[in-house]
Design a protein around this motif. Structure first.
Motif, PDB file in Angstrom:
ATOM      1  N   GLU A   1      31.611  49.146  37.279  1.00 40.15           N
ATOM      2  CA  GLU A   1      33.007  48.739  37.204  1.00 40.15           C
ATOM      3  C   GLU A   1      33.122  47.376  36.529  1.00 40.15           C
TER       4      GLU A   1
ATOM      5  N   GLU B   1      33.844  43.681  36.186  1.00 39.92           N
ATOM      6  CA  GLU B   1      33.653  42.598  37.161  1.00 39.92           C
ATOM      7  C   GLU B   1      34.312  41.325  36.669  1.00 39.92           C
ATOM      8  N   GLY B   2      35.145  40.735  37.496  1.00 39.48           N
ATOM      9  CA  GLY B   2      35.709  39.431  37.172  1.00 39.48           C
ATOM     10  C   GLY B   2      34.682  38.357  37.441  1.00 39.48           C
TER      11      GLY B   2
ATOM     12  N   THR C   1      46.741  36.617  32.269  1.00 37.14           N
ATOM     13  CA  THR C   1      47.602  37.052  33.364  1.00 37.14           C
ATOM     14  C   THR C   1      48.700  36.027  33.611  1.00 37.14           C
TER      15      THR C   1
ATOM     16  N   SER D   1      42.923  35.061  38.644  1.00 35.53           N
ATOM     17  CA  SER D   1      42.513  36.142  39.539  1.00 35.53           C
ATOM     18  C   SER D   1      41.200  36.744  39.079  1.00 35.53           C
ATOM     19  N   PHE D   2      40.460  37.310  40.016  1.00 35.71           N
ATOM     20  CA  PHE D   2      39.243  38.054  39.692  1.00 35.71           C
ATOM     21  C   PHE D   2      39.537  39.537  39.474  1.00 35.71           C
ATOM     22  N   TYR D   3      40.784  39.962  39.692  1.00 30.09           N
ATOM     23  CA  TYR D   3      41.107  41.375  39.682  1.00 30.09           C
ATOM     24  C   TYR D   3      41.678  41.820  38.340  1.00 30.09           C
TER      25      TYR D   3
ATOM     26  N   TYR E   1      43.332  44.373  37.446  1.00 29.44           N
ATOM     27  CA  TYR E   1      44.669  44.977  37.419  1.00 29.44           C
ATOM     28  C   TYR E   1      45.777  43.925  37.300  1.00 29.44           C
ATOM     29  N   GLU E   2      45.443  42.671  37.549  1.00 27.80           N
ATOM     30  CA  GLU E   2      46.455  41.617  37.448  1.00 27.80           C
ATOM     31  C   GLU E   2      46.610  41.097  36.023  1.00 27.80           C
TER      32      GLU E   2
END
Length: 123
Positions: free
Chosen positions: A43, A45-46, A98, A104-106, A108-109
């Motif tokens: 996946e 990775e942030g 973002t 953010s580390f995510y 989707y943001e």
């Protein structure tokens, strides 16, 4: 909005590499920039970023102490200095933007993404 990564390549374990993320169409006053990586079969990775608030830098534990973020405001470029590279750092590296001012580390943001640059670390 555009982000363009560069600087990837093939290096040996223990070497250093500096990635660049040239951005346009926005300013760091409005967007935070994050760095992500994705290895085959894994996946995304942030790994860190720079927040638009106070230009705070943040790092994932997997890279803390080895990777360093910096900004050249005149060139609208964010740099990811990667030292003491390991074979486990092999991945395609992306920068993204973002509206989340804290960063953010995510993934989707993030709304805007570069095309990625490949980093391969050999043993």
């Amino acid at each position: 909005v555009q982000l363009v990564e560069s600087g990837g390549g093939l290096v040996h374990a223990g070497d250093s590499l500096r990635l660049s993320c040239a951005y346009s169409g926005f300013t760091l006053a409005d967007y935070s920039i994050g760095w992500f990586r994705q290895a085959p079969g894994k996946e995304r990775e942030g790994i860190g970023g720079i927040s638009s608030v106070l230009r705070h830098t943040f790092y994932a534990d997997s890279v803390k102490g080895r990777f360093t973020l910096s900004v050249d405001n005149a060139k609208n470029t964010v740099y990811l200095q990667m030292d003491s590279l390991k074979t486990g750092d092999t991945a395609n590296y992306y920068c993204a933007a973002t509206i989340n001012k804290g960063g953010s580390f995510y993934a989707y943001e993030y709304d805007y993404w570069g095309q990625g640059t490949q980093v391969t670390v050999s043993s």
